[in-house]
Design an enzyme around this catalytic site. Sequence first.
Site, short mmCIF file in Angstrom:
data_model
loop_
_atom_site.label_atom_id
_atom_site.label_comp_id
_atom_site.label_asym_id
_atom_site.label_seq_id
_atom_site.Cartn_x
_atom_site.Cartn_y
_atom_site.Cartn_z
N GLY A 1 46.83 32.47 38.77
CA GLY A 1 47.25 33.22 39.95
C GLY A 1 47.00 32.34 41.17
N ARG B 1 42.43 30.97 37.59
CA ARG B 1 43.07 31.12 36.27
C ARG B 1 42.39 32.21 35.45
NH1 ARG B 1 46.03 26.69 34.56
NH2 ARG B 1 46.22 25.06 36.14
N VAL B 2 43.08 32.65 34.40
CA VAL B 2 42.49 33.63 33.48
C VAL B 2 42.48 33.01 32.08
CG1 VAL B 2 42.73 35.92 32.43
CG2 VAL B 2 43.31 35.58 34.83
N LYS C 1 53.70 46.58 41.62
CA LYS C 1 54.90 45.81 41.27
C LYS C 1 54.70 45.28 39.86
CE LYS C 1 53.04 41.93 43.91
NZ LYS C 1 53.18 41.12 45.12
N ASP D 1 45.88 44.56 39.10
CA ASP D 1 45.62 43.74 40.28
C ASP D 1 44.44 44.29 41.06
OD1 ASP D 1 46.68 41.59 42.15
OD2 ASP D 1 46.20 43.28 43.42
N ASN E 1 51.83 43.03 38.82
CA ASN E 1 50.44 43.53 38.82
C ASN E 1 50.19 44.52 37.70
OD1 ASN E 1 49.91 42.04 41.06
ND2 ASN E 1 50.26 43.70 42.51
N LEU F 1 45.28 32.17 29.77
CA LEU F 1 46.22 33.30 29.63
C LEU F 1 47.19 33.32 30.79
CD1 LEU F 1 43.76 36.12 28.48
CD2 LEU F 1 45.51 35.00 27.11
N GLY F 2 46.76 32.77 31.94
CA GLY F 2 47.66 32.80 33.09
C GLY F 2 46.97 32.24 34.32
N ASP G 1 50.01 47.89 46.18
CA ASP G 1 50.62 46.64 45.73
C ASP G 1 51.23 46.82 44.34
OD1 ASP G 1 49.53 43.14 45.73
OD2 ASP G 1 51.44 44.12 46.13
N THR H 1 56.71 38.99 47.66
CA THR H 1 57.95 39.75 47.74
C THR H 1 57.81 40.92 48.71
OG1 THR H 1 59.43 41.21 46.56
CG2 THR H 1 57.17 41.10 45.73
N LYS I 1 38.48 35.86 34.35
CA LYS I 1 39.23 35.39 35.51
C LYS I 1 38.31 34.51 36.33
CE LYS I 1 42.51 37.70 38.34
NZ LYS I 1 42.99 38.76 39.22
C1 7HD Z 1 44.03 34.10 38.48
C2 7HD Z 1 44.97 35.16 38.00
C3 7HD Z 1 45.89 35.13 36.94
C4 7HD Z 1 46.49 36.38 36.95
C5 7HD Z 1 47.56 36.90 36.07
N1 7HD Z 1 47.03 37.05 34.71
C6 7HD Z 1 46.43 38.12 34.18
C7 7HD Z 1 46.16 37.79 32.85
C8 7HD Z 1 45.58 38.66 31.81
C9 7HD Z 1 44.51 39.54 32.03
CL1 7HD Z 1 43.75 39.63 33.58
C10 7HD Z 1 44.04 40.35 31.00
N2 7HD Z 1 44.59 40.34 29.77
C11 7HD Z 1 45.62 39.49 29.53
N3 7HD Z 1 46.32 39.30 28.39
C12 7HD Z 1 47.24 38.34 28.65
C13 7HD Z 1 48.17 37.91 27.64
C14 7HD Z 1 48.27 38.46 26.38
N4 7HD Z 1 49.26 37.81 25.74
C15 7HD Z 1 49.73 38.02 24.37
N5 7HD Z 1 49.80 36.89 26.52
C16 7HD Z 1 49.15 36.94 27.69
C17 7HD Z 1 49.48 36.09 28.85
N6 7HD Z 1 47.16 37.92 29.95
C18 7HD Z 1 46.14 38.64 30.51
C19 7HD Z 1 46.66 36.50 32.65
N7 7HD Z 1 47.14 36.05 33.83
N8 7HD Z 1 45.94 37.11 37.91
O1 7HD Z 1 45.04 36.37 38.56
#
Ligand code: 7HD
Length: 287
Positions: A24, A28-29, A141, A157, A144, A21-22, A139, A175, A44
């Site tokens: 940091g 990763r998540v 922003k 966050d 977060n 999903l992402g 924090d 930032t 996470k």
């Molecule tokens: C390590 C790290 C990565 C991140 C940033 N981050 C948070 C998420 C995330 C979380 Cl924690 C919870 N629910 C999520 N849903 C999404 C998502 C939904 N869609 C449709 N697209 C996305 C992307 N991301 C979520 C992902 N990365 N912080 O620490």
Amino acid sequence: NDQPLVPKQFHLGMFEIGRPLGKGKFGRVYLARERTTGFICALKVLYKSELQQGTGVEKQVRREIEIQSNLRHPNILKLYGHFHDSKRIFLILEFAGKGELYKHLRREGRFPEWKAAQYIAQMAAALKYLHRKHVIHRDIKPENILVGIHGEIKISDFGWSVHAPNNRRNTLCGTLDYLPPEMIKSGSKDNWYNEKVDLWSLGVLMYEFLVGEAPFEDTPIMTHKRIARADMTIPEWVSKDAKDLIKKLLVLDPEKRLPLEEVQNHPWIIKHCVKGERAANREKPVK
Ligand SMILES: Cc1cc(Cn2cc(-c3c(Cl)cnc4nc(-c5cn(C)nc5C)[nH]c34)cn2)no1
């Protein structure tokens, strides 16, 4: 209560891991599903090796887990549990169906006033809940904040600290835009533990929602100077009510910033938070 019955002990085998999903700074998540209940969550994954390099970041993650596990509010991302193996720490988080707010903001450029007002009202409610528990976010922003499936925002966050200055370095290399004057000025740090710091950041967030860029955005040196003087200009096309609220939050003296209760009752919030507005109209006797 809406909390799924969760066992006290978790382990990785309990989850099917889905798409990333992402990512940091420290990990990763992933989308994940708990096998027995089918419960969808966000997992996470933080690598201990990377955390240990930071200055006591692992201890900070532990403390933030402690704080986050005890919070329950619709505008705060839930932490259901955590576990670790030899190399990694896993946080079982609420899945926010519409992802990261800053991506929506960058894509849309800026938000219409009705949407920005809804978000600021939800942030004010979440901050009021945090401050009542003596948690200062420090924090705030767009990066977060996540967006839930119904469009509601969720502060996501873990960089929260209770009374103690969190030792995260990222504020220095991240930032500067959101830092309040008392946190960039050297000298007495006692203001760092004053929850009024979140009011300043709420004002910066509101400005960025409406204008599409932060109020003091500039070179780092200039940003520093402009924050210290609260030197910003609000474009003339921003409504009078919105300008009024921004000016009442971006105040140098922390004690003079508008308290959260008054943010929630500000005309700009009342006007745009439809439920309140319609209700108010309903009560007016028809002339
Ligand atoms: C390590 C790290 C990565 C991140 C940033 N981050 C948070 C998420 C995330 C979380 Cl924690 C919870 N629910 C999520 N849903 C999404 C998502 C939904 N869609 C449709 N697209 C996305 C992307 N991301 C979520 C992902 N990365 N912080 O620490």
